[in-house]
Design a protein around this motif. Structure first.
Motif, PDB file in Angstrom:
ATOM      1  N   LEU A 160     -63.971  20.496 -29.789  1.00 17.84           N
ATOM      2  CA  LEU A 160     -65.210  20.938 -30.417  1.00 17.84           C
ATOM      3  C   LEU A 160     -64.936  21.870 -31.592  1.00 17.84           C
ATOM      4  O   LEU A 160     -65.612  21.793 -32.628  1.00 17.84           O
ATOM      5  CB  LEU A 160     -66.099  21.641 -29.390  1.00 17.84           C
ATOM      6  N   ALA A 161     -63.945  22.767 -31.447  1.00 14.72           N
ATOM      7  CA  ALA A 161     -63.616  23.678 -32.538  1.00 14.72           C
ATOM      8  C   ALA A 161     -63.077  22.906 -33.734  1.00 14.72           C
ATOM      9  O   ALA A 161     -63.451  23.168 -34.883  1.00 14.72           O
ATOM     10  CB  ALA A 161     -62.600  24.719 -32.076  1.00 14.72           C
ATOM     11  N   ALA A 162     -62.193  21.930 -33.467  1.00 16.18           N
ATOM     12  CA  ALA A 162     -61.621  21.141 -34.562  1.00 16.18           C
ATOM     13  C   ALA A 162     -62.705  20.349 -35.290  1.00 16.18           C
ATOM     14  O   ALA A 162     -62.753  20.313 -36.526  1.00 16.18           O
ATOM     15  CB  ALA A 162     -60.551  20.200 -34.015  1.00 16.18           C
ATOM     16  N   LEU A 163     -63.586  19.717 -34.531  1.00 17.41           N
ATOM     17  CA  LEU A 163     -64.678  18.965 -35.150  1.00 17.41           C
ATOM     18  C   LEU A 163     -65.661  19.901 -35.833  1.00 17.41           C
ATOM     19  O   LEU A 163     -66.124  19.642 -36.955  1.00 17.41           O
ATOM     20  CB  LEU A 163     -65.395  18.120 -34.089  1.00 17.41           C
ATOM     21  N   GLY A 164     -65.970  21.007 -35.177  1.00 15.06           N
ATOM     22  CA  GLY A 164     -66.921  21.950 -35.742  1.00 15.06           C
ATOM     23  C   GLY A 164     -66.469  22.505 -37.075  1.00 15.06           C
ATOM     24  O   GLY A 164     -67.281  22.701 -37.991  1.00 15.06           O
ATOM     25  N   ARG A 165     -65.167  22.758 -37.247  1.00 10.14           N
ATOM     26  CA  ARG A 165     -64.662  23.285 -38.504  1.00 10.14           C
ATOM     27  C   ARG A 165     -64.870  22.296 -39.647  1.00 10.14           C
ATOM     28  O   ARG A 165     -64.979  22.689 -40.805  1.00 10.14           O
ATOM     29  CB  ARG A 165     -63.172  23.597 -38.379  1.00 10.14           C
ATOM     30  N   ALA A 166     -64.900  20.998 -39.309  1.00  9.30           N
ATOM     31  CA  ALA A 166     -65.068  19.974 -40.350  1.00  9.30           C
ATOM     32  C   ALA A 166     -66.521  19.739 -40.713  1.00  9.30           C
ATOM     33  O   ALA A 166     -66.800  19.072 -41.716  1.00  9.30           O
ATOM     34  CB  ALA A 166     -64.439  18.658 -39.877  1.00  9.30           C
ATOM     35  N   VAL A 167     -67.442  20.270 -39.933  1.00  8.41           N
ATOM     36  CA  VAL A 167     -68.856  19.958 -40.125  1.00  8.41           C
ATOM     37  C   VAL A 167     -69.380  20.333 -41.508  1.00  8.41           C
ATOM     38  O   VAL A 167     -70.083  19.529 -42.138  1.00  8.41           O
ATOM     39  CB  VAL A 167     -69.704  20.597 -39.002  1.00  8.41           C
ATOM     40  N   PRO A 168     -69.100  21.531 -42.059  1.00  6.57           N
ATOM     41  CA  PRO A 168     -69.649  21.841 -43.387  1.00  6.57           C
ATOM     42  C   PRO A 168     -69.238  20.832 -44.455  1.00  6.57           C
ATOM     43  O   PRO A 168     -70.067  20.381 -45.256  1.00  6.57           O
ATOM     44  CB  PRO A 168     -69.085  23.238 -43.676  1.00  6.57           C
ATOM     45  N   ALA A 169     -67.944  20.466 -44.484  1.00  5.04           N
ATOM     46  CA  ALA A 169     -67.493  19.484 -45.471  1.00  5.04           C
ATOM     47  C   ALA A 169     -68.081  18.112 -45.187  1.00  5.04           C
ATOM     48  O   ALA A 169     -68.444  17.362 -46.114  1.00  5.04           O
ATOM     49  CB  ALA A 169     -65.963  19.401 -45.473  1.00  5.04           C
ATOM     50  N   LEU A 170     -68.217  17.783 -43.918  1.00  6.52           N
ATOM     51  CA  LEU A 170     -68.767  16.480 -43.534  1.00  6.52           C
ATOM     52  C   LEU A 170     -70.216  16.350 -43.964  1.00  6.52           C
ATOM     53  O   LEU A 170     -70.625  15.340 -44.566  1.00  6.52           O
ATOM     54  CB  LEU A 170     -68.641  16.304 -42.021  1.00  6.52           C
ATOM     55  N   THR A 171     -71.015  17.358 -43.689  1.00  7.14           N
ATOM     56  CA  THR A 171     -72.431  17.284 -44.044  1.00  7.14           C
ATOM     57  C   THR A 171     -72.626  17.348 -45.554  1.00  7.14           C
ATOM     58  O   THR A 171     -73.535  16.716 -46.098  1.00  7.14           O
ATOM     59  CB  THR A 171     -73.225  18.398 -43.363  1.00  7.14           C
ATOM     60  N   ALA A 172     -71.761  18.105 -46.243  1.00  9.50           N
ATOM     61  CA  ALA A 172     -71.874  18.181 -47.702  1.00  9.50           C
ATOM     62  C   ALA A 172     -71.586  16.835 -48.345  1.00  9.50           C
ATOM     63  O   ALA A 172     -72.204  16.465 -49.349  1.00  9.50           O
ATOM     64  CB  ALA A 172     -70.907  19.233 -48.241  1.00  9.50           C
ATOM     65  N   GLY A 173     -70.665  16.072 -47.742  1.00 10.22           N
ATOM     66  CA  GLY A 173     -70.287  14.813 -48.345  1.00 10.22           C
ATOM     67  C   GLY A 173     -71.049  13.605 -47.855  1.00 10.22           C
ATOM     68  O   GLY A 173     -71.157  12.593 -48.561  1.00 10.22           O
TER      69      GLY A 173
END
Length: 216
Positions: A160-173
């Motif tokens: 969850l931490a690994a995926l959560g860290r990617a969320v801002p870049a994921l949602t921005a793109g």
């Protein structure tokens, strides 16, 4: 009221107002830039000097705690509700949807919940609560036969931490709801599997997990 008392009351009102301005400015700056944002940016947006900011918040952790205490209490409330679900799988998925909605909507909260920051009392409380919530839901899910028996809470917290860290870049793109697909894939990996597909290797200890998250 004497002039001295009046002056003291006025200074106290000014101090309270300055504190409120700093907390509100920090909430905006952390949301936009994350927790590493320079505090002089916070001071400028609040319309106060750096000395005033540090007089109210000697440590960054103190300011972070003041900003996020109420937001984190909402996550804890969602965890309490999830624990009461008769269906552990429904409780788990509903809880994680709430958590990831928060992670996607606020970069500061994302930084706070997916890494380790010492001295933030509200964070320490929500991390402990999150651990208990996930541990209880996993154990109940395993007892109900809806969660694979070889998974432990440290496995899930790391993922969850690994995926959560990617969320801002994921949602921005890819859009505000782009996190739903990888989260669904992660959850699918928690479902029971044949014995030959058991997870390899040793499980992470709590200490290893904390050291790993501190390095993210």
């Amino acid at each position: 009221m004497t002039d001295g008392a009046s002056g003291t009351a006025h200074r106290r009102r000014d101090a309270r107002r300055n504190r409120e301005l700093i907390v509100e400015a920090a909430r905006e700056v952390f949301r936009e830039q994350g927790l590493a944002a320079p505090l002089d940016v916070v001071a400028r947006r609040a319309g106060v000097g750096n000395a005033t900011l540090y007089r109210h918040f000697a440590r960054r952790a103190d300011l972070v705690d003041a900003v996020f205490r109420d937001q984190l209490s909402g996550t804890m409330a969602a965890g309490e509700e999830a624990r009461t679900a008769a269906d552990a799988w429904a409780g788990l998925t509903g809880y994680l949807e709430v958590v990831f909605t928060v992670l996607a909507g606020d970069r500061g909260t994302n930084d706070l919940m997916t890494t380790s920051l010492e001295g933030v009392a509200a964070l320490e409380a929500v991390h402990a609560h999150n651990h208990r919530t996930l541990d209880e839901l996993l154990r109940r899910g395993q007892a109900q036969g809806v969660v694979r028996p070889d998974v432990v809470v440290e496995d899930v917290l790391f993922a969850l931490a690994a995926l959560g860290r990617a969320v801002p870049a994921l949602t921005a793109g890819a859009g505000d709801d782009a996190w739903r697909r990888p989260l669904a894939l992660l959850l699918a990996g928690l479902r029971p599997v044949p014995p030959e597909l058991a997870l390899p290797g040793p499980v992470l200890t709590s200490g290893q997990l904390q050291a790993t998250l501190a390095g993210l």
